[in-house]
Design a protein around this motif. Structure first.
Motif, mmCIF file in Angstrom:
data_model
loop_
_atom_site.group_PDB
_atom_site.id
_atom_site.type_symbol
_atom_site.label_atom_id
_atom_site.label_comp_id
_atom_site.label_asym_id
_atom_site.label_seq_id
_atom_site.Cartn_x
_atom_site.Cartn_y
_atom_site.Cartn_z
ATOM 1 N N VAL A 267 -57.323 16.387 8.637
ATOM 2 C CA VAL A 267 -58.198 16.787 7.532
ATOM 3 C C VAL A 267 -57.386 16.851 6.239
ATOM 4 O O VAL A 267 -56.280 17.392 6.216
ATOM 5 N N ARG A 268 -57.949 16.314 5.165
ATOM 6 C CA ARG A 268 -57.280 16.308 3.864
ATOM 7 C C ARG A 268 -57.785 17.474 3.016
ATOM 8 O O ARG A 268 -58.976 17.528 2.674
ATOM 9 N N PRO A 269 -56.906 18.402 2.639
ATOM 10 C CA PRO A 269 -57.342 19.540 1.819
ATOM 11 C C PRO A 269 -58.006 19.127 0.509
ATOM 12 O O PRO A 269 -58.967 19.763 0.075
ATOM 13 N N SER A 270 -57.505 18.068 -0.124
ATOM 14 C CA SER A 270 -58.095 17.647 -1.401
ATOM 15 C C SER A 270 -59.525 17.155 -1.216
ATOM 16 O O SER A 270 -60.380 17.358 -2.088
ATOM 17 N N THR A 271 -59.801 16.521 -0.083
ATOM 18 C CA THR A 271 -61.164 16.036 0.170
ATOM 19 C C THR A 271 -62.082 17.190 0.550
ATOM 20 O O THR A 271 -63.280 17.178 0.225
ATOM 21 N N ILE A 272 -61.548 18.184 1.234
ATOM 22 C CA ILE A 272 -62.322 19.406 1.479
ATOM 23 C C ILE A 272 -62.740 20.008 0.148
ATOM 24 O O ILE A 272 -63.919 20.372 -0.054
ATOM 25 N N MET A 273 -61.815 20.125 -0.795
ATOM 26 C CA MET A 273 -62.142 20.683 -2.097
ATOM 27 C C MET A 273 -63.177 19.840 -2.824
ATOM 28 O O MET A 273 -64.096 20.369 -3.464
ATOM 29 N N LEU A 274 -63.079 18.535 -2.696
ATOM 30 C CA LEU A 274 -64.059 17.644 -3.327
ATOM 31 C C LEU A 274 -65.475 18.018 -2.898
ATOM 32 O O LEU A 274 -66.379 18.164 -3.733
ATOM 33 N N PHE A 275 -65.667 18.165 -1.596
ATOM 34 C CA PHE A 275 -67.022 18.445 -1.103
ATOM 35 C C PHE A 275 -67.450 19.886 -1.383
ATOM 36 O O PHE A 275 -68.648 20.149 -1.589
ATOM 37 N N GLN A 276 -66.527 20.801 -1.419
ATOM 38 C CA GLN A 276 -66.878 22.166 -1.819
ATOM 39 C C GLN A 276 -67.374 22.190 -3.268
ATOM 40 O O GLN A 276 -68.384 22.838 -3.576
ATOM 41 N N LEU A 277 -66.674 21.474 -4.135
ATOM 42 C CA LEU A 277 -67.089 21.438 -5.540
ATOM 43 C C LEU A 277 -68.405 20.697 -5.709
ATOM 44 O O LEU A 277 -69.253 21.106 -6.508
#
Length: 316
Positions: A267-277
């Motif tokens: 899992v990529r943390p930056s992509t997690i943040m993308l979808f959270q935003l």
């Protein structure tokens, strides 16, 4: 939604169900569950029950593509998918003026609220369904659209920031909504900019797209006598796996680790943040659009303003 939609009388909906699905309707009972779609429980003349979703989507073809993908998943043996019942024409949805209608089997079981996983077993059951979805055969994604990372109605937010007084006479929440955006203008602009950076970053990384549900939170899960089910497939897209995973992660990394162990995909943390935003920005944009148009202060609009206020004031 909490109240039935204007412009679609229940008798007209009953006639439509009979004509398009061949189901003779005895009764329709509005169910104020969820937020975004309208729902009815239907009983036919033989006593069988059904469930109807009614939407007013910005892109009806996109909604239809999502539900066709759900139907393909169910047809390929994914029994946890609560897929729409095809109309007599074979279509997954039926259009009526601005409305898109889908018919489902009535599912008996325990349902849950948003953000209300009952414990690790509930999260694991949801993860198991997500893993099966993400590893579905290619035929199951033949109708699904590819995620373009767009925030729906983003232009409405940007226009509201440029001209906050433009919608002043639209209804009781127009001015409070505009004032809220003005107060949080800088945090909102920072979040929009950060989201754009994350999208650009994601597009430079190797493609890891899978078939995703989009909203596998606890409110879209059901525990039935024959196993767990995942409902509300109207947001299906081909997208990075993080689109689903951030919604079931409890915050300790356990879901991410379990997913990586099961699939070999980190899992990529930056992509997690993308979808959270994007989730937050989408909530803001949908409600800003609502209050920039004529409205009267219904129960749904009061709920919508509370969502807008809650999300905007949480921006950093």
């Amino acid at each position: 939604m909490l109240t039935p939609p204007a412009g679609l009388p229940e008798d007209a909906l009953g006639v439509l169900i009979g004509r398009e699905w061949g189901i003779p309707v005895k009764s329709l009972d509005y169910r104020p569950v969820g937020f975004g779609s309208h729902h009815w429980e239907v009983t036919d003349t033989a006593g069988f029950r059904w469930f109807v979703n009614v939407d007013e989507p910005a892109d009806p073809a996109k909604l239809d593509a999502s539900l066709r993908a759900a139907a393909d998943l169910y047809a390929t043996g994914h029994a946890f998918v609560v897929a729409p019942i095809p109309a007599l024409s074979g279509a997954s949805t039926v259009r009526h003026e601005s409305f898109t209608i889908a018919l489902y089997p009535f599912v008996e079981g325990a349902s849950f609220d948003w953000n209300a996983f009952t414990g690790p077993a509930h999260r694991q059951a949801t993860l198991d369904m997500i893993i099966r979805l993400h590893t579905a055969p290619p035929i199951a994604r033949r109708h699904a659209r590819v995620d373009d990372f767009a925030v729906p109605y983003r232009d409405e937010v940007e226009q509201a920031l440029r001209a906050p007084a433009e919608s002043a006479g639209c209804g009781p929440y127009a001015v409070p909504a505009a004032d809220l955006l003005e107060e949080y203008r800088r945090p909102l602009q920072r979040v929009l900019a950060r989201y754009d950076e994350l999208v650009l970053q994601s597009r430079t990384e190797p493609v890891r797209a899978v078939l995703t549900h989009g909203e596998p939170h606890s409110g879209n899960t059901m525990r039935t006598p024959t196993g767990w089910r995942l409902i509300d497939w109207d947001t299906v897209l081909v997208s990075p796996p993080e689109r689903d995973l951030w919604l079931i992660e409890p915050g300790d990394g356990s879901i991410f680790a379990a997913y990586a162990e099961a699939t070999g995909v980190l899992v990529r943390p930056s992509t997690i943040m993308l979808f959270q935003l994007r989730w937050a920005l989408s909530d803001i944009a949908v409600e800003v659009r609502r209050f920039r148009r004529p409205h009267t202060g219904t129960q749904d609009e009061a709920e919508g303003y509370e969502i807008l206020r809650s999300v905007v004031t949480s921006l950093e």
